[in-house]
Scaffold this motif. Sequence first.
Motif, PDB file in Angstrom:
ATOM      1  N   UNK B 310      23.276  48.996  10.760  1.00  0.00           N
ATOM      2  CA  UNK B 310      22.304  48.355  11.655  1.00  0.00           C
ATOM      3  C   UNK B 310      20.919  48.982  11.474  1.00  0.00           C
ATOM      4  N   UNK B 311      20.229  48.627  10.432  1.00  0.00           N
ATOM      5  CA  UNK B 311      18.891  49.200  10.213  1.00  0.00           C
ATOM      6  C   UNK B 311      17.943  48.763  11.335  1.00  0.00           C
ATOM      7  N   UNK B 312      17.026  49.648  11.712  1.00  0.00           N
ATOM      8  CA  UNK B 312      16.168  49.328  12.861  1.00  0.00           C
ATOM      9  C   UNK B 312      15.103  48.277  12.562  1.00  0.00           C
ATOM     10  N   UNK B 313      14.817  48.018  11.281  1.00  0.00           N
ATOM     11  CA  UNK B 313      13.681  47.151  10.961  1.00  0.00           C
ATOM     12  C   UNK B 313      14.060  45.705  10.662  1.00  0.00           C
ATOM     13  N   UNK B 314      15.307  45.367  10.695  1.00  0.00           N
ATOM     14  CA  UNK B 314      15.710  43.971  10.433  1.00  0.00           C
ATOM     15  C   UNK B 314      17.053  43.699  11.105  1.00  0.00           C
ATOM     16  N   UNK B 315      17.435  42.453  11.122  1.00  0.00           N
ATOM     17  CA  UNK B 315      18.706  42.085  11.721  1.00  0.00           C
ATOM     18  C   UNK B 315      19.866  42.413  10.804  1.00  0.00           C
ATOM     19  N   UNK B 316      21.077  42.379  11.359  1.00  0.00           N
ATOM     20  CA  UNK B 316      22.273  42.645  10.560  1.00  0.00           C
ATOM     21  C   UNK B 316      23.410  41.781  11.070  1.00  0.00           C
ATOM     22  N   UNK B 317      24.235  41.359  10.132  1.00  0.00           N
ATOM     23  CA  UNK B 317      25.412  40.567  10.503  1.00  0.00           C
ATOM     24  C   UNK B 317      26.628  41.281   9.916  1.00  0.00           C
ATOM     25  N   UNK B 318      27.371  41.961  10.777  1.00  0.00           N
ATOM     26  CA  UNK B 318      28.527  42.739  10.311  1.00  0.00           C
ATOM     27  C   UNK B 318      29.792  42.024  10.762  1.00  0.00           C
ATOM     28  N   UNK B 319      30.583  41.591   9.790  1.00  0.00           N
ATOM     29  CA  UNK B 319      31.805  40.866  10.099  1.00  0.00           C
ATOM     30  C   UNK B 319      32.994  41.785   9.849  1.00  0.00           C
ATOM     31  N   UNK B 320      33.792  42.019  10.873  1.00  0.00           N
ATOM     32  CA  UNK B 320      35.027  42.779  10.707  1.00  0.00           C
ATOM     33  C   UNK B 320      36.163  41.786  10.535  1.00  0.00           C
ATOM     34  N   UNK B 321      36.654  41.711   9.327  1.00  0.00           N
ATOM     35  CA  UNK B 321      37.712  40.757   9.010  1.00  0.00           C
ATOM     36  C   UNK B 321      39.051  41.351   9.474  1.00  0.00           C
ATOM     37  N   UNK B 322      39.579  40.842  10.570  1.00  0.00           N
ATOM     38  CA  UNK B 322      40.823  41.390  11.128  1.00  0.00           C
ATOM     39  C   UNK B 322      42.012  40.491  10.801  1.00  0.00           C
ATOM     40  N   UNK B 323      41.814  39.567   9.825  1.00  0.00           N
ATOM     41  CA  UNK B 323      42.864  38.576   9.578  1.00  0.00           C
ATOM     42  C   UNK B 323      44.150  39.196   9.040  1.00  0.00           C
ATOM     43  N   UNK B 324      44.029  40.394   8.443  1.00  0.00           N
ATOM     44  CA  UNK B 324      45.246  41.003   7.888  1.00  0.00           C
ATOM     45  C   UNK B 324      45.872  42.010   8.846  1.00  0.00           C
ATOM     46  N   UNK B 325      45.283  42.175   9.996  1.00  0.00           N
ATOM     47  CA  UNK B 325      45.802  43.179  10.940  1.00  0.00           C
ATOM     48  C   UNK B 325      46.863  42.585  11.855  1.00  0.00           C
ATOM     49  N   UNK B 326      47.879  43.405  12.119  1.00  0.00           N
ATOM     50  CA  UNK B 326      48.878  43.018  13.122  1.00  0.00           C
ATOM     51  C   UNK B 326      48.293  43.216  14.508  1.00  0.00           C
ATOM     52  N   UNK B 327      49.067  42.833  15.533  1.00  0.00           N
ATOM     53  CA  UNK B 327      48.480  42.855  16.871  1.00  0.00           C
ATOM     54  C   UNK B 327      48.142  44.270  17.340  1.00  0.00           C
ATOM     55  N   UNK B 328      49.015  45.266  17.027  1.00  0.00           N
ATOM     56  CA  UNK B 328      48.741  46.641  17.450  1.00  0.00           C
ATOM     57  C   UNK B 328      47.519  47.177  16.709  1.00  0.00           C
ATOM     58  N   UNK B 329      47.507  46.909  15.376  1.00  0.00           N
ATOM     59  CA  UNK B 329      46.370  47.365  14.571  1.00  0.00           C
ATOM     60  C   UNK B 329      45.061  46.795  15.123  1.00  0.00           C
TER      61      UNK B 329
END
Lengths: 313, 479
Positions: B310-329
């Motif tokens: 998250x740089x302070x001088x511009x926007x950021x789009x961070x996608x956490x792909x959780x499609x491979x995670x089980x429910x506990x994970x």
Amino acid sequence: MATELLRLNTFDVSWHLFKSIAELWVDELKRASRDPTGVLFLNGQEADQDLDDEAAILGQVVQDGDLEPAAIAPGTRRRLVAVDGSVVQLGFAGGRPLLSLKAAVVIRSGSSMRVRVVGPLPKLASVVQPSSTDSVALVELRRFESLVQKLVSREAPESVLLLDMPLTRVPELPLSTDGTSVIGIAKNSVLAAHLGHLLGKAERVALLARRAQLLPYPGGEVGVTVARLEKGGIAFRADVFPADRWIDALSDVVASDALISGYPETLTVAHAFSRHSWAEIAAIKSVLERRYGLRVHEEVDVRAAVLSPFDGR
Amino acid sequence: MRLFRKSGDKVELLALSWDSDLSLGDYLVVEESDRKILLQVIDVEYADVPGLMEDILRDLSSGSVEVTERLDPIEIESVVRSIRDSRVVVAKVRRVNGVDPNRLWLPSRYASRVRRVEVSDLLRTVIPPPKVPVRVGEGVVIDATSVEGSVTLIVGRKESGKSHLAKVLSSELARAGCNVVVLDVNGEYVSLGRRRDGEPSHVSDLMTVLAPGVNFQVPLASMSDEVLADVMTYALGLPQTSLRELLRLVRDLRRRRALTFPNLMRAVQSVPMNESVRDAVANRLLTLESTGIFTDSDQEELEVDLTSLFPPDRGALVVFDMSRLGSIQRRVFVEFLLSRMKELLFNDEIDPIVLFAEEAHLYLRETYWEDVITRMRHIGISTVLITNQPDSIPALIYRQADNVFMFNIRNGSDIEHLARNLEIDPETLRSILPNLPPGNVLAWGKAVGRLPITFRVIDPGTMTLGTTRTKLGRLLRQS
């Protein structure tokens, strides 16, 4: 005897003729709209056909005293052409009644029916003073129906032309030499009420009340009959032209049409399609106001304004 | 169109068929001199034209009879048809302008004029000019500041267009300069960096895709006690007594710079403690290690410094792909992420973020809902919740929501749930929501001047993922 009135072979010709007539009528309306009083719209009421001079006919029949019922057997299947019309007084323009006229022509061949609808057409009444018994609207309606009848009569050789009025009231009967019969049926008839009992209980029966002279046509005669065209049906006054083929003409109607309480279905359909609906009256007022720029004043319901809420009608 | 009748906040207008080409949700203005009423269309019905039943019955009874020709020289048939087909437009009063609030006023049926207002024109009059304009719909530009720092809900049934809007919003907010974090349950946001033609999209430079356990791992030693405690308590349900024992061991190992899973497990097994506490702690540690998200290794390439995302001088789009995670994970990872981000925000190490959470009820703990309303905004986390189960979001959230975007919903109990908890009248929701075409939304809240507004969401133009995968679909594509 028969007179050929018009040579119009197609409905297209009729269309052009009506278009011209309608344009003339509308031009007349536009002129009337310049009248400082503008146009006054009424809450449109349909004018009904009055009873005609049946009392006189009835008197003559009773004097003649020669009434023999004749059985009507189904005759030849022929094409039927029914014509009916209606008139609504929309209001007044330039001091003259403003009318809307509409007619329907139903052509029946076997079980198939085709309908041609004429109008609604706005018209300033050319008659201002009504006759002794008929309103201005009714006189205009008869003229209009007569015009339509003439136009269709040439299209229907060897047909039976069915009209919704006694032929003695038709201003100009559409006569031709091509084998067309004309039958005018009156739903409300003093004659039928008085002579109906003479028909007995036979299944299909009619009696010739008298022969009436067609005034504009020397030698032309209409057979004024009272007929019950089906068992248990209502007895109607049925005027038939030519008079000497009255039984044949009625027999052909029995063979060619479905009958509803003894009344030809084709004429019922013509009646249904010739009526002005509420929407048509609203539409014609709107068209006159918006498209032709007529200045319109709505009729004020004075009775309601003065008496409401005490008026208990 | 003319005013016909009013009852409460419901107004009926008479319209001929040609001037009633309206859609549900359209806005109309009734004007009389300088006074105006703003109406929103919620239904259209047939007008009760006198004699209509007779006309229709005649048509029905003469079904075999054909009108073959019509001599209509002055051409009134079209007007007749329009009158027969005339409509009653049912609308709700949304605003009254130019009228003293203490006076009763009704516009004249004859003298007033009714005109339609485009949504874009309406928005220009009800919301101030956007400071940070973000285009989300055809003719609809909202202010990014009305979403950042707010609670926003996106609800609707499957394939109604929710994710579409979430993608547009997340991309546009990032472009506007916001820090956007997406919790991507189905791996459908990972393609936001690519257009349909495969070329980089307008957010590709701002975007980072991280798959927990794959290209995103967290060294155990780098987790603070607070973050570890949150994960153990809220994601793995470790009781407080056991947590105290665990933290004691963690602090000891951390002091000796020997905090690893094997060392921690050895300590748990060897240090004297209640046996049931030992079991509870050991079990949780095994689970935490088995998620694959937390590690002892020094693989620096997998260790991601969240602050750098998250740089302070511009926007950021961070996608956490959780499609491979089980429910506990998933629960463990989300708890870690939220706790860690709170920590960074508290310490002013990153700027505030906008969190997009799809089907959040699948991985958020119960107590988190209250946090969304009470604490998160102040900490610097604005939340955008996306769900196809409106009743999975507690009533508390709806009542406090700043913006709600509703897509097609047909389920009556879902609509009732929304009607009970939102400031929009139930009649409007019942009428509009089941009839919204895919991709069209009914928006309400700060972003649209607190007026319910319908519009079509713009096409993000990015590669579409997240559609339902079927074998038949693959075979059909191949053939």
